[in-house]
Design an enzyme around this catalytic site. Structure first.
Site, mmCIF file in Angstrom:
data_model
loop_
_atom_site.group_PDB
_atom_site.id
_atom_site.type_symbol
_atom_site.label_atom_id
_atom_site.label_comp_id
_atom_site.label_asym_id
_atom_site.label_seq_id
_atom_site.Cartn_x
_atom_site.Cartn_y
_atom_site.Cartn_z
ATOM 1 N N LYS A 196 9.820 -0.573 14.129
ATOM 2 C CA LYS A 196 10.324 -0.330 13.090
ATOM 3 C C LYS A 196 11.462 0.798 13.113
ATOM 4 C CE LYS A 196 6.113 -0.909 10.302
ATOM 5 N NZ LYS A 196 5.135 -0.366 9.428
ATOM 6 N N LYS A 208 0.839 -1.374 -0.071
ATOM 7 C CA LYS A 208 0.016 -0.031 0.041
ATOM 8 C C LYS A 208 0.804 1.197 -0.083
ATOM 9 C CE LYS A 208 -3.457 2.335 2.567
ATOM 10 N NZ LYS A 208 -4.505 2.429 3.820
ATOM 11 N N HIS A 234 -4.067 -33.023 18.653
ATOM 12 C CA HIS A 234 -2.925 -33.608 19.156
ATOM 13 C C HIS A 234 -1.792 -32.570 19.411
ATOM 14 C CE1 HIS A 234 -4.276 -37.387 17.240
ATOM 15 N NE2 HIS A 234 -4.786 -36.704 16.576
ATOM 16 N N GLU A 270 -4.131 -6.425 15.050
ATOM 17 C CA GLU A 270 -3.536 -5.024 14.830
ATOM 18 C C GLU A 270 -4.894 -4.045 14.461
ATOM 19 O OE1 GLU A 270 -0.176 -4.330 11.559
ATOM 20 O OE2 GLU A 270 -1.913 -4.015 10.461
ATOM 21 N N GLU A 324 10.621 -4.718 4.486
ATOM 22 C CA GLU A 324 10.622 -6.264 3.917
ATOM 23 C C GLU A 324 10.434 -6.246 2.399
ATOM 24 O OE1 GLU A 324 9.094 -4.989 6.417
ATOM 25 O OE2 GLU A 324 9.163 -6.227 8.357
ATOM 26 N N GLY A 367 -4.488 -1.594 5.053
ATOM 27 C CA GLY A 367 -3.745 -2.798 4.481
ATOM 28 C C GLY A 367 -4.272 -4.158 4.881
ATOM 29 N N ARG A 368 -4.733 -4.266 6.178
ATOM 30 C CA ARG A 368 -5.332 -5.770 6.457
ATOM 31 C C ARG A 368 -6.637 -5.980 5.972
ATOM 32 N NH1 ARG A 368 -4.198 -2.455 10.624
ATOM 33 N NH2 ARG A 368 -6.023 -1.436 11.951
HETATM 34 O O1 F6P Z 1 1.047 -2.795 2.348
HETATM 35 P P1 F6P Z 1 2.291 -2.219 2.998
HETATM 36 O O2 F6P Z 1 2.190 -0.645 2.998
HETATM 37 O O3 F6P Z 1 3.638 -2.658 2.575
HETATM 38 O O4 F6P Z 1 2.322 -2.614 4.505
HETATM 39 C C1 F6P Z 1 2.442 -4.134 4.996
HETATM 40 C C2 F6P Z 1 1.963 -4.105 6.289
HETATM 41 O O5 F6P Z 1 2.486 -3.357 7.332
HETATM 42 C C3 F6P Z 1 1.782 -2.753 8.423
HETATM 43 O O6 F6P Z 1 1.812 -1.350 7.970
HETATM 44 C C4 F6P Z 1 2.224 -2.881 9.607
HETATM 45 O O7 F6P Z 1 2.821 -3.972 10.047
HETATM 46 C C5 F6P Z 1 0.533 -3.296 8.113
HETATM 47 O O8 F6P Z 1 -0.617 -2.660 8.513
HETATM 48 C C6 F6P Z 1 0.277 -3.698 6.550
HETATM 49 O O9 F6P Z 1 -0.560 -4.514 6.240
#
Ligand code: F6P
Length: 549
Positions: free
Chosen positions: A516, A210, A388, A357, A216, A271-272
């Protein structure tokens, strides 16, 4: 039933609910399940291909009625309207919350800043559809002219978890041409393990972010780009292997994604909650665009039900209020979601993000410290593996942990009678939790097995299962794109309802930022520099890290 009362202040029925909770007899479920022959008729609801059986809950009509009073006093009905009409309900970020518009099944305009967002959604869907058609027909080719066979989604959190659940759960709907892969973690083992089995000529990457600023995702996207270039692809041909989905078109372009390969996203999609948007491209590439539309239809119909059904017959509201009941009046700190469907084994990972979240908050929308506990700890997995692993604690441990059992009635991969065994075991867990096994039953069983009186008395306390442990059954005939869409939307709205009860903002996530930031500060210190100002643990850990290199 012992209960540690956790107050839910501010409602006219809070005290009464507390009293009712403390008066529930220890054999309530066993008795009521046996004696109340109408219980299933009263405590079940069918909607969008789903059947919610909430008979195995510590409730009666009076308790339910009080829980709905809580919902009404929290102004839930107004809050639902506010969500769907595009009010700025994410007040800290000053954003509307309109992922529902992405799956709405009607053409009613939805306004953001006075402008209808539906035409933009339609254009985005057409772009997704066109990409799917070009990839599936073979018109979209890799740089050497080969057909695309593998799609790698690079994204994390909301740009990963929901997509993975859907493609795993709908494995039997895969079209066959595309195999989906996911790279999320910054851990280099993630991307290396995915790429080592792929041929760049047949691989398409979707960079799903987003913000297009996520550490990452950007690190992994760089590695993917490098991998493509090192395989002999020219900069000019990268467009054949890179797509991006983002709000941040500029960053995606600067990264090197061709403008025509960038699909839009909007800040009114959290995002979620974004799997319904172009972030879901990998879903449509895997199961086909029409199936993706069916997923949206299931979710859209669940939203409609959520908006229109009276609270008493409203699936997300019911699930939410049952959660509130245990959370506040039985000190249930956690909530388990266990799917008796192998494809749904990752569902709990997705729900952890959506729920924790969203509702892991300690201040109300107006910034005041909350006066009761908020978001539950979500955990679980899949049956029968659960039996199990952790079910022992649910049956005989000291805590009340409400469970949702998700149980499709048919399997897409039937083998002998294994699905029947799976289903029977899920139902058995629900009954074991509800009814337990009394001391008299245990003694009788041991006597029948020929045990001595001494042995019977020694073993009996260990074999007693208290029962009275609540669970919901969420059934569907088969797990299809439509029913899966309905399940996912149901949970999203359930979480929203709880945020309304607790008066918190379910749509921001400020708590994830500090970690972060600290990560960015610590990263250069791993490589060198003065550690003097750090605390003794942080300093020693970094020294150990340096030594290990
Ligand atoms: O889609 P982006 O901006 O890379 O964010 C990834 C994720 O990082 C967060 O901002 C925080 O972990 C989430 O809310 C989101 O889904």
């Amino acid at each position: 039933m012992s209960s540690t009362l956790s107050p839910l202040p501010g409602f006219s029925v809070s005290g009464k609910l507390g009293e009712q909770a403390s008066q529930i007899p220890g054999d309530f479920l066993r008795t009521t399940m046996q004696q109340d022959s109408d219980r299933f008729n009263r405590y079940s609801i069918e909607e969008c291909g789903l059947l919610l059986d909430y008979t195995r809950h510590l409730i009666d009509d009076s308790i339910l009625s009080d829980l709905f009073t809580v919902a009404r006093e929290s102004k839930l009905e107004e809050a639902i309207k506010a969500q769907f009409s595009g009010e700025i309900i994410n007040n800290t970020e000053k954003r509307a919350v309109l992922h529902s518009a992405l799956r709405a099944q009607d053409n009613t305009p939805v306004l953001v800043d006075g402008e209808d967002i539906k035409p933009g959604i339609k254009a985005m869907r057409e772009q997704m559809k066109a990409i799917c058609e070009r990839v599936h027909s073979g018109e979209w080719k890799g740089h050497t002219g080969k057909t695309i066979r593998h799609v790698v989604n690079i994204g994390i959190g909301g740009s990963y978890l929901g997509l993975k659940v859907v493609t795993d759960a709908l494995h039997s709907f895969w079209q066959g041409q595309i195999t989906p892969h996911y790279v999320a973690n910054i851990d280099p083992a993630d991307i290396t393990s995915v790429l080592k089995n792929l041929n760049p000529e047949e691989t398409l990457f979707v960079i799903a972010s987003k913000t297009f600023t996520t550490l990452e995702t950007l690190a992994n996207a760089q590695q993917a780009r490098k991998w493509l270039l090192e395989s002999g692809i020219s900069e000019a041909d990268l467009a054949k292997h890179l797509i991006a989905v983002s709000c941040n078109i500029q960053a995606a372009t600067e990264f090197g994604v061709a403008e025509e390969n960038i699909l839009p996203l909007w800040d009114w999609v959290g995002g979620r909650y974004s799997l319904w948007s172009a972030i879901g491209l990998i879903i449509s590439l895997t199961i086909g665009y029409d199936r993706f539309e069916e997923l949206l239809a299931g979710a859209g119909d669940m939203d409609k039900h959520f908006q229109e059904a009276p609270l008493e017959k409203n699936m997300p509201v019911l699930m939410s209020m049952l959660g509130v009941w245990y959370h506040h009046f039985f000190d249930a700190q956690s909530h388990a979601v266990i799917s008796y469907d192998h494809g749904l084994r990752g569902l709990v990972d997705h729900l952890q993000q959506v729920d924790m979240e969203s509702n892991g908050k300690r201040v109300t929308k107006d910034g005041k410290t909350v006066s009761c506990n908020t978001g539950p700890i979500i955990w679980g997995g899949s049956g029968t593996n659960d039996q199990h692993a952790y079910m022992q604690l649910l049956h005989q441990g000291t805590r009340t942990i409400p469970v949702d059992f998700i149980m499709p009635a048919t399997s897409h991969s039937p083998v002998a009678d294994q699905h029947e065994w799976l289903f029977a075991n899920g139902l058995a867990q629900a009954n074991a939790l509800a009814n337990g096994r009394s001391i008299d039953e245990v003694r009788e069983e041991l006597a029948t097995a020929g045990k001595t009186v001494e042995e019977i008395e020694r073993l009996a306390p260990h074999k007693v299962i208290p029962g009275n442990r609540p669970c919901s059954l969420l059934l569907c005939k088969a797990l299809t794109p439509y029913t899966l869409g309905a399940i996912l939307a149901m949970y999203e709205q359930k979480i929203f309802v709880q945020s309304v009860i607790w008066q918190i903002n379910a749509f921001d996530q400020w708590g994830v930022e500090l970690g972060k930031l600290l990560g960015k500060q610590l990263y250069p210190m791993l490589k060198g520099g003065d550690l003097e100002l750090l605390d003794s643990s942080t300093r020693s850990v970094i020294e150990q890290f340096r030594k290990a290199q």
